[in-house]
Design a protein around this motif. Structure first.
Motif, mmCIF file in Angstrom:
data_model
loop_
_atom_site.group_PDB
_atom_site.id
_atom_site.type_symbol
_atom_site.label_atom_id
_atom_site.label_comp_id
_atom_site.label_asym_id
_atom_site.label_seq_id
_atom_site.Cartn_x
_atom_site.Cartn_y
_atom_site.Cartn_z
ATOM 1 N N THR A 1 50.086 30.603 9.727
ATOM 2 C CA THR A 1 50.348 29.367 10.475
ATOM 3 C C THR A 1 49.163 28.415 10.399
ATOM 4 N N ILE A 2 47.963 28.944 10.652
ATOM 5 C CA ILE A 2 46.766 28.100 10.667
ATOM 6 C C ILE A 2 46.533 27.487 9.292
ATOM 7 N N VAL A 3 46.590 28.344 8.254
ATOM 8 C CA VAL A 3 46.300 27.860 6.906
ATOM 9 C C VAL A 3 47.323 26.809 6.485
ATOM 10 N N PHE A 4 48.608 27.092 6.728
ATOM 11 C CA PHE A 4 49.643 26.179 6.245
ATOM 12 C C PHE A 4 49.584 24.818 6.918
ATOM 13 N N ILE A 5 49.358 24.791 8.232
ATOM 14 C CA ILE A 5 49.354 23.485 8.902
ATOM 15 C C ILE A 5 48.175 22.654 8.415
ATOM 16 N N LEU A 6 47.028 23.307 8.203
ATOM 17 C CA LEU A 6 45.869 22.553 7.710
ATOM 18 C C LEU A 6 46.091 22.093 6.281
ATOM 19 N N VAL A 7 46.653 22.974 5.448
ATOM 20 C CA VAL A 7 46.907 22.604 4.052
ATOM 21 C C VAL A 7 47.889 21.431 3.989
ATOM 22 N N ILE A 8 48.949 21.507 4.803
ATOM 23 C CA ILE A 8 49.946 20.428 4.759
ATOM 24 C C ILE A 8 49.340 19.116 5.222
ATOM 25 N N ALA A 9 48.562 19.171 6.324
ATOM 26 C CA ALA A 9 47.971 17.936 6.845
ATOM 27 C C ALA A 9 47.031 17.306 5.824
ATOM 28 N N SER A 10 46.186 18.128 5.191
ATOM 29 C CA SER A 10 45.244 17.538 4.240
ATOM 30 C C SER A 10 45.957 17.126 2.950
ATOM 31 N N LEU A 11 46.989 17.888 2.584
ATOM 32 C CA LEU A 11 47.752 17.546 1.385
ATOM 33 C C LEU A 11 48.393 16.169 1.513
ATOM 34 N N VAL A 12 48.961 15.895 2.682
ATOM 35 C CA VAL A 12 49.608 14.594 2.877
ATOM 36 C C VAL A 12 48.583 13.471 2.752
ATOM 37 N N GLN A 13 47.416 13.677 3.352
ATOM 38 C CA GLN A 13 46.336 12.683 3.252
ATOM 39 C C GLN A 13 45.940 12.470 1.802
ATOM 40 N N PHE A 14 45.815 13.592 1.096
ATOM 41 C CA PHE A 14 45.379 13.544 -0.293
ATOM 42 C C PHE A 14 46.414 12.819 -1.161
ATOM 43 N N VAL A 15 47.685 13.179 -0.945
ATOM 44 C CA VAL A 15 48.759 12.538 -1.719
ATOM 45 C C VAL A 15 48.755 11.039 -1.460
ATOM 46 N N GLU A 16 48.538 10.676 -0.197
ATOM 47 C CA GLU A 16 48.525 9.264 0.159
ATOM 48 C C GLU A 16 47.404 8.529 -0.593
ATOM 49 N N MET A 17 46.216 9.124 -0.593
ATOM 50 C CA MET A 17 45.084 8.491 -1.285
ATOM 51 C C MET A 17 45.339 8.386 -2.780
ATOM 52 N N PHE A 18 45.909 9.492 -3.327
ATOM 53 C CA PHE A 18 46.162 9.530 -4.768
ATOM 54 C C PHE A 18 47.173 8.454 -5.170
ATOM 55 N N LEU A 19 48.250 8.356 -4.378
ATOM 56 C CA LEU A 19 49.285 7.375 -4.712
ATOM 57 C C LEU A 19 48.738 5.957 -4.621
ATOM 58 N N LYS A 20 47.940 5.713 -3.581
ATOM 59 C CA LYS A 20 47.387 4.388 -3.356
ATOM 60 C C LYS A 20 46.544 3.964 -4.550
ATOM 61 N N LYS A 21 45.779 4.948 -5.090
ATOM 62 C CA LYS A 21 44.837 4.659 -6.161
ATOM 63 C C LYS A 21 45.565 4.514 -7.506
ATOM 64 N N SER A 22 46.454 5.490 -7.807
ATOM 65 C CA SER A 22 46.943 5.524 -9.187
ATOM 66 C C SER A 22 48.399 5.123 -9.358
ATOM 67 N N MET A 23 49.193 5.144 -8.294
ATOM 68 C CA MET A 23 50.590 4.718 -8.468
ATOM 69 C C MET A 23 50.952 3.715 -7.380
ATOM 70 N N PRO A 24 50.424 2.505 -7.470
ATOM 71 C CA PRO A 24 50.650 1.526 -6.398
ATOM 72 C C PRO A 24 52.133 1.243 -6.155
ATOM 73 N N ALA A 25 52.946 1.283 -7.236
ATOM 74 C CA ALA A 25 54.363 0.961 -7.064
ATOM 75 C C ALA A 25 55.049 1.995 -6.177
ATOM 76 N N LEU A 26 54.764 3.270 -6.468
ATOM 77 C CA LEU A 26 55.353 4.342 -5.669
ATOM 78 C C LEU A 26 54.809 4.288 -4.241
ATOM 79 N N TYR A 27 53.509 3.973 -4.131
ATOM 80 C CA TYR A 27 52.892 3.908 -2.801
ATOM 81 C C TYR A 27 53.561 2.836 -1.949
ATOM 82 N N GLU A 28 53.877 1.697 -2.597
ATOM 83 C CA GLU A 28 54.578 0.612 -1.903
ATOM 84 C C GLU A 28 55.823 1.122 -1.197
ATOM 85 N N SER A 29 56.593 1.962 -1.938
ATOM 86 C CA SER A 29 57.881 2.358 -1.377
ATOM 87 C C SER A 29 57.775 3.566 -0.444
ATOM 88 N N LEU A 30 56.830 4.466 -0.703
ATOM 89 C CA LEU A 30 56.769 5.687 0.114
ATOM 90 C C LEU A 30 55.618 5.692 1.109
#
Lengths: 202, 228
Positions: A84-113
């Motif tokens: 439980t502990i590992v998964f919630i932390l992994v998911i929370a940081s993963l979402v942050q990471f995905v957000e940063m990645f999309l913002k940087k490298s796929m602006p079009a996708l970031y716009e929509s999601l």
């Protein structure tokens, strides 16, 4: 062929028969909150498919190679209680990471999601999928298929709900039922309709 | 009324998480198939809430502001893991029927919401009482919904077959998924009427926060803004 059949059965079961929202009650928050318009609802649905797809793969990897690692288990080190502990932390940081990645490298996708991504961290469907996959003893491939099927089920439910809500906007609803109450009644009727699928035998 | 009983009253009646604030909808819908399940879920959430509030309040000056949410999540997740194992050991049947919803207490809005809006600003004892009040309020809500669904859907009350003995045919739908949505819909509608009455009396109820308002961005910041 056996595996393909298993995967297909997992996909159909969790996308339609055991719908994540309408029969398992995971992800109720966005289902009620972000279902006013079909466009935003499908954006949210796509974002959930995207995040659950990645998250179920990553949590599946972590479970297979770290938490339930054969070598560690043989040494008497059982880390599975940390899930439980590992998964919630992994998911929370993963979402942050995905957000940063999309913002940087796929602006079009970031716009929509982009706007939907922070909403997903506290979505219990993501954590629920990761934890259920362990309970059901799925392997990595099955976990990913299970995750994606659940997310597709969420997409179907939220887009249908948004379509219905756009229609009932013009109806004459009794005062106390305006707002969330009528949405819940609609969800109840949709849930009854989806119960019809439970007769399917796959 | 001293400040401790005030916290209890606040949690159970004034800002009842189920009826007034409408928080924690996932467990409210999912585990209320019977009264005993609702009670069990409510009490396990209470235990987590009380200890999470206590620990967060003790460490509130040590936790840096920038990483407070992850820190809260770690504390809550550890407590949830402990509760999960205790339930597996001592309440096997209940733990089986609640299933994945026990670990999902981690993402319950009530817990992070109280941590953010109360425990991180107040002393340990008040925070504990706040946790007890909120937890019992949640338990009350879940048990009530559980009783309604069990009586209608199964004809029994805490597993005692009261209505089936009288020749009542249970409406099985209420014990299944659609019944949860339906009972909650009528609850929300009923609360809308109560809310309007209280507004007219000049004693407005606390606003619902969390997912039901359509703002599920993050319950923590919303609750924090509203309560100050």
């Amino acid at each position: 062929m056996e595996t393909l059949a298993t995967l297909f059965s997992i996909a159909v079961t969790y996308a339609i028969i055991n719908n994540v929202v309408l029969s398992q009650f995971l992800g109720i928050c966005p289902f009620l909150g972000v279902s006013k318009k079909t466009e935003t609802a499908s954006g949210m649905g796509l974002a959930v498919i995207f995040v659950i797809g990645i998250a179920s793969f990553v949590t599946g990897l972590i479970n297979q190679f770290i938490l339930a690692n054969e070598a560690l288990l043989n040494l008497g080190i059982d880390l599975r209680y940390l899930k439980t502990i590992v998964f919630i932390l992994v998911i929370a940081s993963l979402v942050q990471f995905v957000e940063m990645f999309l913002k940087k490298s796929m602006p079009a996708l970031y716009e929509s999601l982009g706007v939907f991504l922070p909403l997903i961290t506290t979505n219990c469907a993501v954590l629920g999928v990761a934890l259920n996959a362990i309970t059901y003893e799925y392997n990595l491939l099955e976990t990913v298929v299970y995750g994606l099927a659940t997310a597709v089920g969420f997409f179907i439910a939220i887009v249908l709900m948004a379509g219905i809500r756009e229609k009932i906007e013009y109806n004459d609803i009794p005062k106390p039922f305006q707002g969330t109450a009528i949405v819940l009644v609609t969800a109840a009727l949709m849930s009854i309709a989806f119960m019809g699928f439970s007769g399917m035998n796959i | 009324m001293n400040k401790y009983t005030e916290r209890l009253f606040n949690g159970i009646i004034k800002e009842n998480p189920t009826f007034v604030l409408m928080l924690g909808m996932c467990p409210t819908l999912a585990v209320t198939t019977s009264a005993i399940n609702g009670l069990g879920m409510g009490l396990s959430t209470t235990v987590v809430l009380v200890f999470a509030n206590l620990l967060i309040s003790i460490f509130r000056k040590k936790i840096p502001d920038g990483v407070r949410i992850p820190a809260f999540i770690v504390i809550v997740a550890s407590l949830v893991t402990i509760v999960e194992f205790l339930m597996k050991a001592y309440f096997q049947a209940l733990s089986d029927s609640l299933g994945v919803y026990i670990p999902l207490i981690v993402v319950n809005c009530i817990i992070l919401g109280r941590a953010e809006s109360y425990a991180s600003k107040n002393g340990p004892v008040e925070s504990m009482f706040d946790g007890i009040g909120m937890g019992l309020g949640f338990t009350l809500g879940l048990t009530c919904i559980g009783i309604i669904r069990e009586v209608l859907g199964n004809g029994s009350f805490f597993d005692m077959p009261i209505l089936t003995d009288l020749g009542f045919t249970p409406i099985a739908t209420f014990a299944r998924a659609p019944g949860a949505f339906l009972v909650l819909a009528f609850l929300v509608a009923g609360m809308n009427i109560v809310r309007k009455k209280m507004d007219e009396k000049g004693k407005p109820l606390a606003k619902p926060s969390g997912c039901i308002t359509g703002d599920c961005a993050n319950c923590t910041s919303k609750c924090a803004d509203e309560k100050k």
